[in-house]
Enzyme design. Structure first.
Site, short mmCIF file in Angstrom:
data_model
loop_
_atom_site.label_atom_id
_atom_site.label_comp_id
_atom_site.label_asym_id
_atom_site.label_seq_id
_atom_site.Cartn_x
_atom_site.Cartn_y
_atom_site.Cartn_z
N ARG A 228 -23.48 32.85 -83.75
CA ARG A 228 -23.41 31.73 -84.67
C ARG A 228 -24.80 31.42 -85.22
O ARG A 228 -25.81 31.53 -84.51
CB ARG A 228 -22.88 30.48 -83.97
CG ARG A 228 -21.38 30.50 -83.69
CD ARG A 228 -20.54 30.40 -84.96
NE ARG A 228 -19.10 30.41 -84.72
CZ ARG A 228 -18.32 31.49 -84.78
NH1 ARG A 228 -18.81 32.68 -85.09
NH2 ARG A 228 -17.02 31.37 -84.57
N HIS A 276 -21.16 37.55 -92.40
CA HIS A 276 -20.25 37.17 -91.30
C HIS A 276 -19.05 38.13 -91.27
O HIS A 276 -17.89 37.71 -91.45
CB HIS A 276 -19.79 35.72 -91.44
CG HIS A 276 -19.25 35.17 -90.16
ND1 HIS A 276 -19.46 33.88 -89.73
CD2 HIS A 276 -18.48 35.74 -89.19
CE1 HIS A 276 -18.86 33.69 -88.56
NE2 HIS A 276 -18.26 34.81 -88.21
P1 NDP Z 1 -16.63 34.82 -74.50
O1 NDP Z 1 -16.27 33.39 -74.36
O2 NDP Z 1 -15.65 35.85 -74.08
O3 NDP Z 1 -17.99 35.11 -73.69
C1 NDP Z 1 -19.07 34.25 -73.73
C2 NDP Z 1 -20.19 34.80 -72.86
O4 NDP Z 1 -21.34 33.96 -73.02
C3 NDP Z 1 -19.85 34.79 -71.38
O5 NDP Z 1 -20.39 35.92 -70.74
C4 NDP Z 1 -20.56 33.53 -70.87
O6 NDP Z 1 -20.96 33.57 -69.51
C5 NDP Z 1 -21.80 33.53 -71.74
N1 NDP Z 1 -22.37 32.17 -71.83
C6 NDP Z 1 -21.79 31.05 -72.29
N2 NDP Z 1 -22.64 30.00 -72.18
C7 NDP Z 1 -23.78 30.49 -71.65
C8 NDP Z 1 -25.02 29.91 -71.27
N3 NDP Z 1 -25.26 28.60 -71.43
N4 NDP Z 1 -25.96 30.71 -70.73
C9 NDP Z 1 -25.73 32.03 -70.54
N5 NDP Z 1 -24.57 32.65 -70.86
C10 NDP Z 1 -23.62 31.89 -71.42
O7 NDP Z 1 -17.03 35.04 -76.03
P2 NDP Z 1 -16.81 36.32 -76.95
O8 NDP Z 1 -17.52 37.46 -76.33
O9 NDP Z 1 -15.39 36.51 -77.27
O10 NDP Z 1 -17.51 35.85 -78.31
C11 NDP Z 1 -18.84 35.39 -78.35
C12 NDP Z 1 -19.11 34.74 -79.69
O11 NDP Z 1 -19.16 35.70 -80.73
C13 NDP Z 1 -18.04 33.76 -80.20
O12 NDP Z 1 -18.15 32.51 -79.55
C14 NDP Z 1 -18.34 33.69 -81.67
O13 NDP Z 1 -19.27 32.65 -81.91
C15 NDP Z 1 -19.01 35.02 -81.98
N6 NDP Z 1 -18.19 35.84 -82.87
C16 NDP Z 1 -18.76 36.33 -84.03
C17 NDP Z 1 -18.04 37.14 -84.86
C18 NDP Z 1 -18.67 37.72 -86.08
O14 NDP Z 1 -17.96 38.36 -86.87
N7 NDP Z 1 -19.96 37.58 -86.27
C19 NDP Z 1 -16.64 37.49 -84.59
C20 NDP Z 1 -16.15 36.96 -83.33
C21 NDP Z 1 -16.90 36.17 -82.53
P3 NDP Z 1 -19.87 33.70 -68.31
O15 NDP Z 1 -19.42 35.14 -68.38
O16 NDP Z 1 -20.63 33.39 -67.10
O17 NDP Z 1 -18.77 32.74 -68.63
C1 OXD Z 2 -14.84 34.37 -84.79
C2 OXD Z 2 -15.62 34.69 -85.98
O1 OXD Z 2 -15.24 33.49 -84.05
O2 OXD Z 2 -15.08 35.29 -86.91
O3 OXD Z 2 -13.81 35.03 -84.57
O4 OXD Z 2 -16.81 34.39 -86.02
#
Ligand code: NDP
Ligand code: OXD
Length: 313
Positions: A228, A276
């Site tokens: 993000r 994006h």
């Molecule tokens: P998940 O919720 O599956 O994973 C999040 C990860 O981040 C977990 O490993 C979690 O740790 C870790 N995390 C969360 N908070 C913290 C913190 N404070 N400190 C350290 N680690 C942290 O998310 P996704 O992998 O599915 O997606 C990640 C992001 O990608 C989405 O939230 C979205 O914003 C972005 N995205 C972007 C897209 C694009 O096209 N650019 C498309 C889709 C998503 P733990 O394993 O310990 O819970």
């Molecule tokens: C998502 C994105 O969160 O598109 O899926 O960023």
């Protein structure tokens, strides 16, 4: 399998998304359900398929069992006042992780192999060679080891990059050097040359990519932000590149989207911008997943991808 509850009402409320193909897919997947494209006055639903819904839509959802977000990131949704009885369910891969792995591997390899430099030379009609870089010196650090980050980390390993990972709770991924929590963050950054951000946007992670943190990367560090825009303090990135501590960045997400025309990222010679698009929502996969989860919930089963509003993802 057919829906057990013939009166089940599913409403669709997705900003900037054409409803017809989604409705067609949902109708085929859940033929017994009553489907609606939400508009003011539509009766309250049992399930909602949403992207950036307006608050007044949520205020009317007195009997909602679950909200299905048609993206992985739920930061925008969690800022709203949600019906307290409803589960919030994110897309759980649904074809996104392979796209994210493609994007990040492309970005890392393009940087590591200096393909932009070759392209510029070719434009000038120059047949040039660059000294091969050491892969061992190009440790890639993946922030966030969830659905997308874990897949990206595994994909990078196939190219034999050393891979570090940072998550909130400790994670064991074969061959990956794992760090976790605030205590592990500085060591993670200090061991990383190419940083990939795949964290969810939460109060803990907002502005996490700033002068203080990015300065800790190994010299010549490179940033790939695919999570993000609000994770990144944009002026700090530009300053660190211009000062030479960072060598550049590839950015897919921005504080303001679409990226404003006058934004310096568009023209910065060391920054690559994409709109994006790293991992797009795939409609058919998403519909199949959402329909499967609705059927499971109707049978009283639990489903994956339920968001914990307290932790914010
Ligand atoms: P998940 O919720 O599956 O994973 C999040 C990860 O981040 C977990 O490993 C979690 O740790 C870790 N995390 C969360 N908070 C913290 C913190 N404070 N400190 C350290 N680690 C942290 O998310 P996704 O992998 O599915 O997606 C990640 C992001 O990608 C989405 O939230 C979205 O914003 C972005 N995205 C972007 C897209 C694009 O096209 N650019 C498309 C889709 C998503 P733990 O394993 O310990 O819970
Ligand atoms: C998502 C994105 O969160 O598109 O899926 O960023």
């Amino acid at each position: 399998m057919r829906c057990q509850n013939p009166a089940m009402h599913i409403t669709f409320c997705c900003t900037d998304t054409k409803p017809e193909p989604w409705m067609e897919g949902l109708r085929a997947a859940l033929p017994d359900a009553l489907l609606s494209v939400w508009q003011p006055g539509t009766p309250a639903a049992d399930y909602a398929v949403v992207w950036a819904p307006p608050q007044h839509f949520l205020d009317q959802q007195s009997r909602l069992k679950a909200l299905f977000n048609i993206g992985a990131g739920v930061d925008a949704l969690l800022k709203l006042n949600l019906p307290s009885q409803a589960l919030v369910v994110r897309l759980d891969d649904a074809g996104m992780s392979v796209q994210m792995a493609e994007y990040v591997c492309h970005a890392v390899i393009r940087h590591f192999r200096e393909f932009d430099g070759y392209a510029a030379d070719v434009q000038q009609g120059r047949w040039s060679y660059r000294k091969p870089r050491s892969r061992a010196d190009c440790a890639v650090g993946v922030m966030g080891l969830g659905v997308l980050g874990a897949r990206v980390a595994r994909a990078l390993q196939t190219f034999e990059f050393p891979v570090n990972g940072w998550s909130r709770t400790p994670k064991a991924i074969d061959g990956l050097r794992g760090f976790s929590g605030p205590d592990g963050f500085h060591d993670f950054l200090g061991a990383t040359r190419v940083l990939v951000n795949l964290l969810p946007l939460t109060p803990d992670t907002q502005d996490i990519l700033n002068r203080g943190t990015l300065s800790r990367l190994l010299p010549g560090g490179y940033l790939i932000n695919v999570a993000r825009g609000a994770h990144l303090v944009e002026d700090d990135l530009i300053a660190l590149i211009d000062e030479g501590h960072l060598s550049g960045a590839m950015l897919d997400v921005f504080r303001s989207e679409p990226l404003p025309q006058a934004h310096p990222f568009w023209t910065h010679p060391r920054i690559t911008v994409t709109p994006h698009t790293a991992a797009r929502t795939l409609r058919d996969e998403s519909i199949a997943q959402i329909a499967g989860k609705i059927r499971a919930l109707e049978r009283g089963e639990t489903v994956s991808g339920v968001v914990d509003a307290q932790v914010g993802y």
